[in-house]
Design an enzyme around this catalytic site. Structure first.
Site, mmCIF file in Angstrom:
data_model
loop_
_atom_site.group_PDB
_atom_site.id
_atom_site.type_symbol
_atom_site.label_atom_id
_atom_site.label_comp_id
_atom_site.label_asym_id
_atom_site.label_seq_id
_atom_site.Cartn_x
_atom_site.Cartn_y
_atom_site.Cartn_z
ATOM 1 N N LYS A 218 0.885 -1.224 -0.164
ATOM 2 C CA LYS A 218 0.032 -0.076 0.044
ATOM 3 C C LYS A 218 1.008 1.196 -0.110
ATOM 4 O O LYS A 218 1.686 1.457 1.026
ATOM 5 C CB LYS A 218 -0.955 0.030 1.286
ATOM 6 C CG LYS A 218 -1.850 0.999 1.129
ATOM 7 C CD LYS A 218 -2.623 1.022 2.538
ATOM 8 C CE LYS A 218 -3.900 2.209 2.435
ATOM 9 N NZ LYS A 218 -3.993 3.007 3.720
ATOM 10 N N HIS A 237 -4.291 2.825 14.810
ATOM 11 C CA HIS A 237 -4.633 1.291 14.740
ATOM 12 C C HIS A 237 -3.396 0.352 14.916
ATOM 13 O O HIS A 237 -1.979 0.674 15.228
ATOM 14 C CB HIS A 237 -5.133 1.013 13.160
ATOM 15 C CG HIS A 237 -3.663 1.412 12.287
ATOM 16 N ND1 HIS A 237 -3.512 2.647 11.841
ATOM 17 C CD2 HIS A 237 -3.264 0.239 11.498
ATOM 18 C CE1 HIS A 237 -2.345 2.263 11.145
ATOM 19 N NE2 HIS A 237 -2.286 0.983 10.763
ATOM 20 N N ASP A 239 -1.637 -3.081 13.071
ATOM 21 C CA ASP A 239 -1.684 -4.044 11.745
ATOM 22 C C ASP A 239 -2.109 -5.420 11.995
ATOM 23 O O ASP A 239 -1.689 -6.211 12.945
ATOM 24 C CB ASP A 239 -0.366 -4.000 11.319
ATOM 25 C CG ASP A 239 -0.024 -2.552 10.745
ATOM 26 O OD1 ASP A 239 -0.795 -1.708 10.585
ATOM 27 O OD2 ASP A 239 1.235 -2.553 10.205
ATOM 28 N N HIS A 293 -0.494 2.387 16.277
ATOM 29 C CA HIS A 293 0.309 3.538 15.712
ATOM 30 C C HIS A 293 -0.566 4.502 14.924
ATOM 31 O O HIS A 293 -1.925 3.736 14.516
ATOM 32 C CB HIS A 293 1.310 2.843 14.533
ATOM 33 C CG HIS A 293 1.148 2.071 13.857
ATOM 34 N ND1 HIS A 293 1.011 0.387 14.446
ATOM 35 C CD2 HIS A 293 0.806 2.011 12.529
ATOM 36 C CE1 HIS A 293 0.456 -0.031 13.190
ATOM 37 N NE2 HIS A 293 0.589 0.685 12.078
#
Length: 364
Positions: A218, A237, A239, A293
């Protein structure tokens, strides 16, 4: 033509280049978040307080047992305490990293109409391609970024029809980078396995092995923002991946929630940032940490990052703490779920619960 105009107008780049002085309300973060959003350039200059560790991988595969053990111990400590680190001497050439960055940067410099040829269609479930975040929470909030997302490894799973054909080095550079990163993932997973007292190939096997571990890239494009103190490029969020590898264009923006405070990652030349993801946190029964993060934006410089998520197959593997790491005194902290179920669970919780850093960081 109407559809194309509608899509283009939804791009953050279009907004940013329109001359607006105030950002639309959908991009303004809630009050409880605003108190912690500062000037990212000032934040990066701070040298007091905790700093994201830098891990030298030069000896991670050394033939000398003592030298290798020391390198593995340093990686283990960073993975347990932080769950994020700058990797140096990672074995991927500066020239290749630069080619990948130049190719992605060049793509995002094209006119929006050109990029729209690669637009994804999130409504129909086609997430690969060029896009911007759709509101997926009750408040309808958006993030200050556009992106390009696609699967880059294994080669036989790629959809080359959505890979940019210009610039001409995009396909060759990203293809080569995907192979190098896949090798790096093996080296990291081997070291993390050994550090927990397991056989070298254990974690890699548990996340799908060579055939089933998918690498999804991404490219995040964060335009200049007229009110960076009110917005986020990416909201807080963790990962879902096993590992995430990140390159960036040396513009600061990444922040980590460490010991109750947001810590800004420094820009370390020629390094690759690596996150431990939820998948490894679950398999390790919480010994390795998937850290919360977020990404800040600024009004002076465009920021671009290249994140590659190493993900297990969605349905084939049940993610749960490995039996070797579960004891009577340290029982399993996470229920068994497929990777797809874990993603769904996180999205469901995000919609249903009042978000806070503590809540978001739990994986239950």
């Amino acid at each position: 033509m109407v559809i194309a105009t509608t899509i283009a107008s939804s791009r953050v780049e279009t907004l940013a280049s329109s001359g607006i002085e105030s950002i639309p309300k959908e991009y303004v973060r809630p009050k409880e978040e605003l108190t912690s959003i500062g000037d990212i350039f000032e934040e990066e200059k701070k040298h007091d307080g905790p700093q994201v560790p830098t891990i030298d991988l030069k000896h991670i595969s050394s033939k000398d047992p003592e030298v290798r053990a020391k390198a593995i111990q340093e990686l283990k400590e960073a993975a347990m305490e932080w769950g994020v680190m700058h990797l140096v001497n990672h074995g991927i050439s500066d020239e290749l990293l630069n080619r990948v960055k130049v190719a992605g940067d060049t793509f995002f410099q094209f006119p929006i109409e050109e990029k729209e040829k690669y637009a994804n269609d999130q409504a129909s479930g086609n997430v690969q391609g060029y896009g911007s975040k759709l509101a997926n929470n009750a408040s309808g909030q958006l993030e200050w970024e556009d992106y390009f997302f696609h699967l880059i490894f294994p080669e036989d799973k790629r959809d080359m029809s959505i890979w940019p054909t210009t610039p001409t080095d995009y396909i060759p550079s990203v293809s080569e980078y995907s192979k190098e990163l896949r090798d790096l993932a093996t080296r990291i997973l081997s070291a993390l396995s050994l550090a927990l007292g397991m056989e070298e190939g254990r974690l890699e096997k548990e996340v799908g092995g060579l055939e089933e571990l998918h690498l999804q890239m991404k490219i995040n494009y964060y335009p200049k923002c007229p009110q960076p103190e009110l917005a986020l490029g990416v909201e807080a969020h963790t990962d879902v991946s096993a590992l995430t590898f990140i390159l960036h264009n040396m513009v600061p923006g990444l922040q980590l929630f460490y010991e109750g405070k947001w810590v800004t990652a420094k820009c370390v030349p020629n390094s690759i940032i690596m996150h431990i993801g939820d998948t490894i946190e679950i398999l390790s029964n919480g010994k390795y940490k998937s850290i919360l993060h977020r990404g800040l934006v600024n009004k002076e410089k465009v920021r671009i990052s290249w994140a590659v998520f190493c993900e297990p197959p969605k349905e084939k593997i049940i993610l749960k703490p490995l039996p070797d790491l579960v004891t009577e005194s340290d029982p399993a902290r996470y229920p068994p779920r497929t990777f797809a179920q874990h993603i769904h669970h996180k999205l469901f919780r995000k919609d249903e619960e009042v978000k806070s850093p503590v809540t978001n960081n739990e994986i239950s």
